[in-house]
Design a protein around this motif. Sequence first.
Motif, PDB file in Angstrom:
ATOM      1  N   ASP A   1     123.157  16.590  11.786  1.00 36.32           N
ATOM      2  CA  ASP A   1     121.802  16.311  12.268  1.00 36.32           C
ATOM      3  C   ASP A   1     121.784  14.869  12.779  1.00 36.32           C
ATOM      4  N   GLY A   2     121.030  14.610  13.823  1.00 32.14           N
ATOM      5  CA  GLY A   2     120.945  13.238  14.317  1.00 32.14           C
ATOM      6  C   GLY A   2     120.462  13.173  15.750  1.00 32.14           C
ATOM      7  N   LYS A   3     120.748  12.064  16.408  1.00 28.64           N
ATOM      8  CA  LYS A   3     120.403  11.842  17.812  1.00 28.64           C
ATOM      9  C   LYS A   3     121.707  11.656  18.586  1.00 28.64           C
ATOM     10  N   ILE A   4     121.874  12.417  19.663  1.00 32.23           N
ATOM     11  CA  ILE A   4     123.130  12.407  20.405  1.00 32.23           C
ATOM     12  C   ILE A   4     123.016  11.669  21.737  1.00 32.23           C
ATOM     13  N   SER A   5     124.087  10.944  22.083  1.00 28.32           N
ATOM     14  CA  SER A   5     124.299  10.401  23.428  1.00 28.32           C
ATOM     15  C   SER A   5     125.641  10.961  23.885  1.00 28.32           C
ATOM     16  N   ALA A   6     125.725  11.406  25.152  1.00 25.26           N
ATOM     17  CA  ALA A   6     126.944  12.049  25.650  1.00 25.26           C
ATOM     18  C   ALA A   6     127.418  11.395  26.938  1.00 25.26           C
ATOM     19  N   TYR A   7     128.728  11.137  27.009  1.00 24.70           N
ATOM     20  CA  TYR A   7     129.321  10.472  28.176  1.00 24.70           C
ATOM     21  C   TYR A   7     130.549  11.247  28.635  1.00 24.70           C
TER      22      TYR A   7
ATOM     23  N   ASP B   1     135.720   5.870  30.690  1.00 21.11           N
ATOM     24  CA  ASP B   1     136.650   4.779  30.980  1.00 21.11           C
ATOM     25  C   ASP B   1     137.072   4.211  29.629  1.00 21.11           C
ATOM     26  N   LEU B   2     138.343   4.292  29.289  1.00 25.42           N
ATOM     27  CA  LEU B   2     138.807   3.889  27.965  1.00 25.42           C
ATOM     28  C   LEU B   2     138.526   2.430  27.642  1.00 25.42           C
ATOM     29  N   ASP B   3     138.371   1.606  28.675  1.00 26.73           N
ATOM     30  CA  ASP B   3     138.100   0.186  28.447  1.00 26.73           C
ATOM     31  C   ASP B   3     136.635  -0.170  28.620  1.00 26.73           C
ATOM     32  N   GLY B   4     135.804   0.834  28.921  1.00 28.51           N
ATOM     33  CA  GLY B   4     134.384   0.567  29.151  1.00 28.51           C
ATOM     34  C   GLY B   4     133.491   1.631  28.547  1.00 28.51           C
ATOM     35  N   LEU B   5     133.739   1.987  27.278  1.00 30.25           N
ATOM     36  CA  LEU B   5     132.894   2.958  26.594  1.00 30.25           C
ATOM     37  C   LEU B   5     131.518   2.338  26.353  1.00 30.25           C
ATOM     38  N   VAL B   6     130.485   3.145  26.494  1.00 31.08           N
ATOM     39  CA  VAL B   6     129.121   2.629  26.394  1.00 31.08           C
ATOM     40  C   VAL B   6     128.632   2.626  24.949  1.00 31.08           C
ATOM     41  N   GLN B   7     128.266   1.450  24.452  1.00 30.52           N
ATOM     42  CA  GLN B   7     127.621   1.342  23.134  1.00 30.52           C
ATOM     43  C   GLN B   7     126.122   1.538  23.321  1.00 30.52           C
ATOM     44  N   ILE B   8     125.574   0.797  24.250  1.00 28.56           N
ATOM     45  CA  ILE B   8     124.185   0.886  24.675  1.00 28.56           C
ATOM     46  C   ILE B   8     124.148   0.139  26.008  1.00 28.56           C
ATOM     47  N   LYS B   9     123.138   0.331  26.807  1.00 26.10           N
ATOM     48  CA  LYS B   9     123.104  -0.269  28.139  1.00 26.10           C
ATOM     49  C   LYS B   9     123.430  -1.764  28.092  1.00 26.10           C
ATOM     50  N   GLY B  10     124.477  -2.143  28.835  1.00 29.27           N
ATOM     51  CA  GLY B  10     124.876  -3.540  28.891  1.00 29.27           C
ATOM     52  C   GLY B  10     125.977  -3.932  27.930  1.00 29.27           C
ATOM     53  N   PHE B  11     126.227  -3.088  26.919  1.00 29.21           N
ATOM     54  CA  PHE B  11     127.263  -3.373  25.932  1.00 29.21           C
ATOM     55  C   PHE B  11     128.330  -2.283  25.968  1.00 29.21           C
ATOM     56  N   THR B  12     129.578  -2.660  26.133  1.00 28.48           N
ATOM     57  CA  THR B  12     130.673  -1.692  26.141  1.00 28.48           C
ATOM     58  C   THR B  12     131.770  -2.130  25.166  1.00 28.48           C
ATOM     59  N   TYR B  13     132.701  -1.223  24.922  1.00 24.06           N
ATOM     60  CA  TYR B  13     133.835  -1.512  24.047  1.00 24.06           C
ATOM     61  C   TYR B  13     134.991  -0.615  24.494  1.00 24.06           C
TER      62      TYR B  13
ATOM     63  N   THR C   1     121.723  14.340  31.084  1.00 22.58           N
ATOM     64  CA  THR C   1     120.648  13.729  31.868  1.00 22.58           C
ATOM     65  C   THR C   1     119.867  12.718  31.050  1.00 22.58           C
ATOM     66  N   GLN C   2     119.516  13.091  29.825  1.00 21.73           N
ATOM     67  CA  GLN C   2     118.757  12.178  28.969  1.00 21.73           C
ATOM     68  C   GLN C   2     119.558  10.931  28.635  1.00 21.73           C
ATOM     69  N   THR C   3     120.869  11.097  28.432  1.00 25.26           N
ATOM     70  CA  THR C   3     121.729   9.941  28.157  1.00 25.26           C
ATOM     71  C   THR C   3     121.714   8.992  29.354  1.00 25.26           C
ATOM     72  N   LYS C   4     121.824   9.538  30.564  1.00 23.03           N
ATOM     73  CA  LYS C   4     121.796   8.710  31.779  1.00 23.03           C
ATOM     74  C   LYS C   4     120.462   7.982  31.933  1.00 23.03           C
ATOM     75  N   LEU C   5     119.399   8.603  31.449  1.00 23.16           N
ATOM     76  CA  LEU C   5     118.065   7.993  31.523  1.00 23.16           C
ATOM     77  C   LEU C   5     117.850   6.954  30.414  1.00 23.16           C
ATOM     78  N   GLY C   6     118.800   6.914  29.466  1.00 29.81           N
ATOM     79  CA  GLY C   6     118.708   5.939  28.384  1.00 29.81           C
ATOM     80  C   GLY C   6     118.083   6.459  27.108  1.00 29.81           C
ATOM     81  N   PHE C   7     117.995   7.801  26.986  1.00 23.71           N
ATOM     82  CA  PHE C   7     117.380   8.390  25.798  1.00 23.71           C
ATOM     83  C   PHE C   7     118.394   9.233  25.013  1.00 23.71           C
ATOM     84  N   GLU C   8     118.323   9.133  23.696  1.00 20.53           N
ATOM     85  CA  GLU C   8     119.086  10.036  22.838  1.00 20.53           C
ATOM     86  C   GLU C   8     118.333  11.366  22.756  1.00 20.53           C
ATOM     87  N   THR C   9     119.055  12.423  22.392  1.00 18.71           N
ATOM     88  CA  THR C   9     118.455  13.746  22.220  1.00 18.71           C
ATOM     89  C   THR C   9     118.626  14.173  20.764  1.00 18.71           C
ATOM     90  N   SER C  10     117.564  14.645  20.145  1.00 17.28           N
ATOM     91  CA  SER C  10     117.654  15.078  18.751  1.00 17.28           C
ATOM     92  C   SER C  10     118.386  16.416  18.673  1.00 17.28           C
TER      93      SER C  10
END
Length: 294
Positions: A113-119, A123-135, A275-284
């Motif tokens: 159970d939780g909130k999902i973000s999907a990518y 890019d192995l060197d630019g994984l998205v943590q949140i907009k503007g932050f990568t790892y 789509t929701q991830t691209k818009l910046g929203f997690e999905t329950s």
Amino acid sequence: MIKYYNRKENKYEIEKVAGEKYLNWSYCSPVGIGLVELLLKKKLFSKLYGYYCDTKISCKKIESFIEDFNIDMSLYQKTPDQYSSFNEFFIRELNPDGRIIPSNDNALISPCDGKISAYENIDLDGLVQIKGFTYSLKELVEDNEIYNLYHGGTCLIFRLCPTDYHRFHFIDSGVCGETTKIKGHYYSVNPIALKNVKKLFCQNKREWSIFHSDNFSDVIYMEVGATCVGSIIQGYTPNVRITKGEEKGYFKFGGSTVILFFKKGVVKMNEEILTQTKLGFETSVTLGEKIGLK
């Protein structure tokens, strides 16, 4: 304020966050940030709070927690008065019919159970943590060979808030290898913290294994600890065959994160979630819910 998408209701909702004022102060004010760095991210703080949550005294928190966050206790095996500590309540087990696991081998299910973000196409060197932050995946797993196999693949991040069911399960039948444990800090994994701590996932305590899935190839299955998560408990037996939906383990008290990595071309994610991830929203999502296809 954290807004997420409820696809069952086809609407956006505001998440009710446990300790929201404290989180905002801790990660957004100079004094709070100083306290996080000095104490709150340390293992000792989470360990001490974990000890408290294991005591009988902590039971007094249970009723108000259920009421404040509208937790449906009919889904669980025990009634509120049957728990011997807050931690026992926190790792509560579902009734056998609490979640339905689809039998379709082609269906990719949520492991928790939780909130999902999907990518996709990562890019192995630019994984998205949140907009503007990568790892980078290499930093995350601290392995010089495994990470290269997942270029162009899919990354799924499941954020479990304190009010969620805190056990995580296998997405398919197969065999799971040994767990690799990486020591780290205990930052919160709430979006408030993710916006303020660079490479947070790479800094926190985490554990990962390779799940040799029958239908989705080799999946990196990772659990990330957080503030007041005293332990990540692995309940499975390595290198022994398991079935789809079987429990893998659980988190003790606190918000936490499950991250899955799939190889390129293995899975096609639900378009609504993407789509929701691209818009910046997690999905329950809930355990067993279909989130993609083979």
